[in-house]
Design a protein around this motif. Sequence first.
Motif, PDB file in Angstrom:
ATOM      1  N   VAL A 123       0.768  -1.189   0.016  1.00 43.79           N
ATOM      2  CA  VAL A 123       0.051   0.018  -0.060  1.00 43.79           C
ATOM      3  C   VAL A 123       0.852   1.289  -0.013  1.00 43.79           C
ATOM      4  O   VAL A 123       0.366   2.164  -0.949  1.00 43.79           O
ATOM      5  CB  VAL A 123      -1.046   0.068   1.236  1.00 43.79           C
ATOM      6  CG1 VAL A 123      -1.968   1.453   1.395  1.00 43.79           C
ATOM      7  CG2 VAL A 123      -1.855  -1.135   1.070  1.00 43.79           C
ATOM      8  N   GLY A 124       1.889   1.320   0.810  1.00 43.57           N
ATOM      9  CA  GLY A 124       2.752   2.404   0.709  1.00 43.57           C
ATOM     10  C   GLY A 124       3.541   2.472  -0.229  1.00 43.57           C
ATOM     11  O   GLY A 124       3.551   3.858  -0.630  1.00 43.57           O
ATOM     12  N   ILE A 125       4.078   1.683  -1.066  1.00 50.87           N
ATOM     13  CA  ILE A 125       4.979   2.023  -2.022  1.00 50.87           C
ATOM     14  C   ILE A 125       4.325   2.571  -3.392  1.00 50.87           C
ATOM     15  O   ILE A 125       4.521   3.386  -3.896  1.00 50.87           O
ATOM     16  CB  ILE A 125       5.800   0.757  -2.641  1.00 50.87           C
ATOM     17  CG1 ILE A 125       7.027   1.116  -3.517  1.00 50.87           C
ATOM     18  CG2 ILE A 125       4.781  -0.362  -3.038  1.00 50.87           C
ATOM     19  CD1 ILE A 125       8.013  -0.117  -3.794  1.00 50.87           C
ATOM     20  N   ALA A 126       2.750   2.051  -3.466  1.00 55.74           N
ATOM     21  CA  ALA A 126       1.990   2.356  -4.427  1.00 55.74           C
ATOM     22  C   ALA A 126       1.494   3.874  -4.249  1.00 55.74           C
ATOM     23  O   ALA A 126       1.591   4.673  -5.125  1.00 55.74           O
ATOM     24  CB  ALA A 126       0.855   1.546  -4.623  1.00 55.74           C
ATOM     25  N   ALA A 127       1.322   4.254  -2.913  1.00 58.19           N
ATOM     26  CA  ALA A 127       0.982   5.767  -2.726  1.00 58.19           C
ATOM     27  C   ALA A 127       2.176   6.728  -2.887  1.00 58.19           C
ATOM     28  O   ALA A 127       1.937   7.583  -3.375  1.00 58.19           O
ATOM     29  CB  ALA A 127       0.324   5.601  -1.203  1.00 58.19           C
ATOM     30  N   ALA A 128       3.335   6.103  -2.305  1.00 58.28           N
ATOM     31  CA  ALA A 128       4.467   7.180  -2.420  1.00 58.28           C
ATOM     32  C   ALA A 128       4.971   7.097  -3.958  1.00 58.28           C
ATOM     33  O   ALA A 128       5.192   8.136  -4.556  1.00 58.28           O
ATOM     34  CB  ALA A 128       5.517   6.219  -1.970  1.00 58.28           C
ATOM     35  N   ALA A 129       4.703   6.255  -4.732  1.00 59.46           N
ATOM     36  CA  ALA A 129       4.946   6.216  -6.292  1.00 59.46           C
ATOM     37  C   ALA A 129       3.805   7.182  -6.839  1.00 59.46           C
ATOM     38  O   ALA A 129       4.451   7.977  -7.985  1.00 59.46           O
ATOM     39  CB  ALA A 129       4.697   4.730  -6.808  1.00 59.46           C
ATOM     40  N   ARG A 130       2.705   7.231  -6.512  1.00 53.55           N
ATOM     41  CA  ARG A 130       1.620   7.979  -7.309  1.00 53.55           C
ATOM     42  C   ARG A 130       2.183   9.477  -6.801  1.00 53.55           C
ATOM     43  O   ARG A 130       1.937  10.334  -7.393  1.00 53.55           O
ATOM     44  CB  ARG A 130       0.411   7.807  -6.618  1.00 53.55           C
ATOM     45  CG  ARG A 130      -0.796   8.207  -7.260  1.00 53.55           C
ATOM     46  CD  ARG A 130      -2.153   7.967  -6.852  1.00 53.55           C
ATOM     47  NE  ARG A 130      -2.624   8.597  -5.535  1.00 53.55           N
ATOM     48  CZ  ARG A 130      -2.753   7.997  -4.384  1.00 53.55           C
ATOM     49  NH1 ARG A 130      -2.429   6.712  -4.369  1.00 53.55           N
ATOM     50  NH2 ARG A 130      -3.225   8.704  -3.297  1.00 53.55           N
ATOM     51  N   TYR A 131       2.638   9.854  -5.492  1.00 54.09           N
ATOM     52  CA  TYR A 131       2.820  11.195  -5.328  1.00 54.09           C
ATOM     53  C   TYR A 131       4.085  11.517  -5.922  1.00 54.09           C
ATOM     54  O   TYR A 131       4.123  12.639  -6.540  1.00 54.09           O
ATOM     55  CB  TYR A 131       3.214  11.292  -3.866  1.00 54.09           C
ATOM     56  CG  TYR A 131       3.590  12.637  -3.289  1.00 54.09           C
ATOM     57  CD1 TYR A 131       2.695  13.677  -3.158  1.00 54.09           C
ATOM     58  CD2 TYR A 131       4.926  13.038  -3.545  1.00 54.09           C
ATOM     59  CE1 TYR A 131       2.965  14.857  -2.922  1.00 54.09           C
ATOM     60  CE2 TYR A 131       5.468  14.317  -2.885  1.00 54.09           C
ATOM     61  CZ  TYR A 131       4.302  15.331  -2.747  1.00 54.09           C
ATOM     62  OH  TYR A 131       5.026  16.664  -2.535  1.00 54.09           O
ATOM     63  N   LEU A 132       5.158  10.645  -6.080  1.00 55.78           N
ATOM     64  CA  LEU A 132       6.091  11.163  -6.908  1.00 55.78           C
ATOM     65  C   LEU A 132       6.023  11.337  -8.151  1.00 55.78           C
ATOM     66  O   LEU A 132       6.431  12.101  -8.952  1.00 55.78           O
ATOM     67  CB  LEU A 132       7.569   9.872  -6.559  1.00 55.78           C
ATOM     68  CG  LEU A 132       7.974   9.978  -5.233  1.00 55.78           C
ATOM     69  CD1 LEU A 132       8.918   8.638  -5.089  1.00 55.78           C
ATOM     70  CD2 LEU A 132       8.696  11.217  -4.741  1.00 55.78           C
ATOM     71  N   VAL A 169      14.261  11.267  -6.640  1.00 57.39           N
ATOM     72  CA  VAL A 169      14.009  10.599  -5.381  1.00 57.39           C
ATOM     73  C   VAL A 169      13.964   9.270  -5.698  1.00 57.39           C
ATOM     74  O   VAL A 169      12.954   9.048  -6.461  1.00 57.39           O
ATOM     75  CB  VAL A 169      12.934  11.284  -4.316  1.00 57.39           C
ATOM     76  CG1 VAL A 169      12.903  10.181  -3.109  1.00 57.39           C
ATOM     77  CG2 VAL A 169      13.369  12.575  -3.997  1.00 57.39           C
ATOM     78  N   VAL A 170      14.726   8.226  -5.236  1.00 53.59           N
ATOM     79  CA  VAL A 170      14.772   6.892  -5.557  1.00 53.59           C
ATOM     80  C   VAL A 170      13.780   6.163  -4.552  1.00 53.59           C
ATOM     81  O   VAL A 170      13.718   6.303  -3.345  1.00 53.59           O
ATOM     82  CB  VAL A 170      16.018   6.197  -5.556  1.00 53.59           C
ATOM     83  CG1 VAL A 170      15.796   4.484  -5.544  1.00 53.59           C
ATOM     84  CG2 VAL A 170      17.054   6.662  -6.615  1.00 53.59           C
ATOM     85  N   LEU A 171      12.698   5.417  -5.137  1.00 55.73           N
ATOM     86  CA  LEU A 171      11.712   4.788  -4.239  1.00 55.73           C
ATOM     87  C   LEU A 171      11.948   3.235  -4.521  1.00 55.73           C
ATOM     88  O   LEU A 171      11.951   2.968  -5.509  1.00 55.73           O
ATOM     89  CB  LEU A 171      10.199   5.140  -4.780  1.00 55.73           C
ATOM     90  CG  LEU A 171       9.090   4.349  -4.284  1.00 55.73           C
ATOM     91  CD1 LEU A 171       9.216   4.537  -2.661  1.00 55.73           C
ATOM     92  CD2 LEU A 171       7.653   4.852  -4.577  1.00 55.73           C
ATOM     93  N   ASN A 172      12.048   2.389  -3.455  1.00 54.49           N
ATOM     94  CA  ASN A 172      12.162   0.977  -3.455  1.00 54.49           C
ATOM     95  C   ASN A 172      11.611   0.279  -2.442  1.00 54.49           C
ATOM     96  O   ASN A 172      10.845   1.297  -1.581  1.00 54.49           O
ATOM     97  CB  ASN A 172      13.713   0.636  -3.444  1.00 54.49           C
ATOM     98  CG  ASN A 172      14.070  -0.569  -3.889  1.00 54.49           C
ATOM     99  OD1 ASN A 172      13.301  -1.338  -4.116  1.00 54.49           O
ATOM    100  ND2 ASN A 172      15.407  -0.582  -4.727  1.00 54.49           N
TER     101      ASN A 172
END
Length: 361
Positions: free
Chosen positions: A254-263, A272-275
């Motif tokens: 849930v968190g990674i998908a929400a963070a990706a949507r914001y970025l 900013v790298v998201l993993n």
Amino acid sequence: MFPHTPARRRAAATAAACALAVALAGCSGTTKDSVEKSSGGAQGSNAKADPDAPLKKNLKVAFLPKQINNPYEKIVDEAGIEAAKEYGGTGKEVGPSDASASSQVSYINTLIQQRQDAILIAANDPNAVCGPLKQAMKRDIKVVAYDSDTAKDCRQLFINQASSEEIGRSLVRNLGKQIGYRGEIAILSATQNATNQNAWIAFMKDELNKPQYKDMKLVKVAYGDDADQKSFQQTQGLLQAYPDLKGIISPTTVGIAAAARYLSDSSYRGKVVLNGLGTPNQMRKYVKDGTVEQFSLWDPKKLGYLGSYAAAALASGQITGAEGEKFTAGKLGEYTIGKDGEVILGPPTVFSKDNIDDFDF
């Protein structure tokens, strides 16, 4: 005062015994609720495993996820329910709409009343669910934790996606390579009490103590509570509070998908790298538009499938949960129970633009 004749004493003793037992099973014969064979948690019980015992037919297994609307856990649970059909049982999913520490307790109590053969739980809190789970085991209902563990004496088995150490350390290793082992990083987790998240984070922090990460600094662990909007807002808050942030690890789908949507819609995209841990179907568009280079996960369908067969093996007496016992999980083959009742599905897969279209979940 009545005289204490032998007959009257026997009658009184019988009545007292019945009164003592009524809370458990009544005095009308032996039922599942009257069986007092507590398993003693992950260490197994006095019962002996019979590896040659056939899987019982008509077993009832119930999946209790962290929250009912979590898309990742929906995949896990549906696969486990389908697996139950293979061995002639029935499965279902029940659970709360929020991931608070005590939100699962009432559901456990209901499943006990329904006399399920096994309860499979992804715990929101390792201890809040222990009381009712121990009551379930006293009534010979098998308890299998999956995805997020309970305290060890509150279940017979824990079906772990992969080694907690491997997950935590690999996420740091992957991010380190992506940011050149330099800069501020943050972690966007689920709930503060989630057993799996905290185990992974502990290994992340330990990995960061190694010399090659001396120029990387963990500035914040934020919690999105496995809620999409809160995780989105937490991502925004991290980037506002730490404008020099180089990377975010989010070990929750849930968190990674929400963070990706914001970025993806911000000026931080590509900077900013998201993993972290996500499903291919959730993350595909963010990989293809360049927001995310890579992320990891295991196959959640296999996790649910394995959990279902493990529960059936317990309920059928093939295993008790003791270290070294073996059981066959249908088409996945044979598994061996490790220390503290842990069964590991296997190593996680790293997804990138090179292989993401090979997966559909």
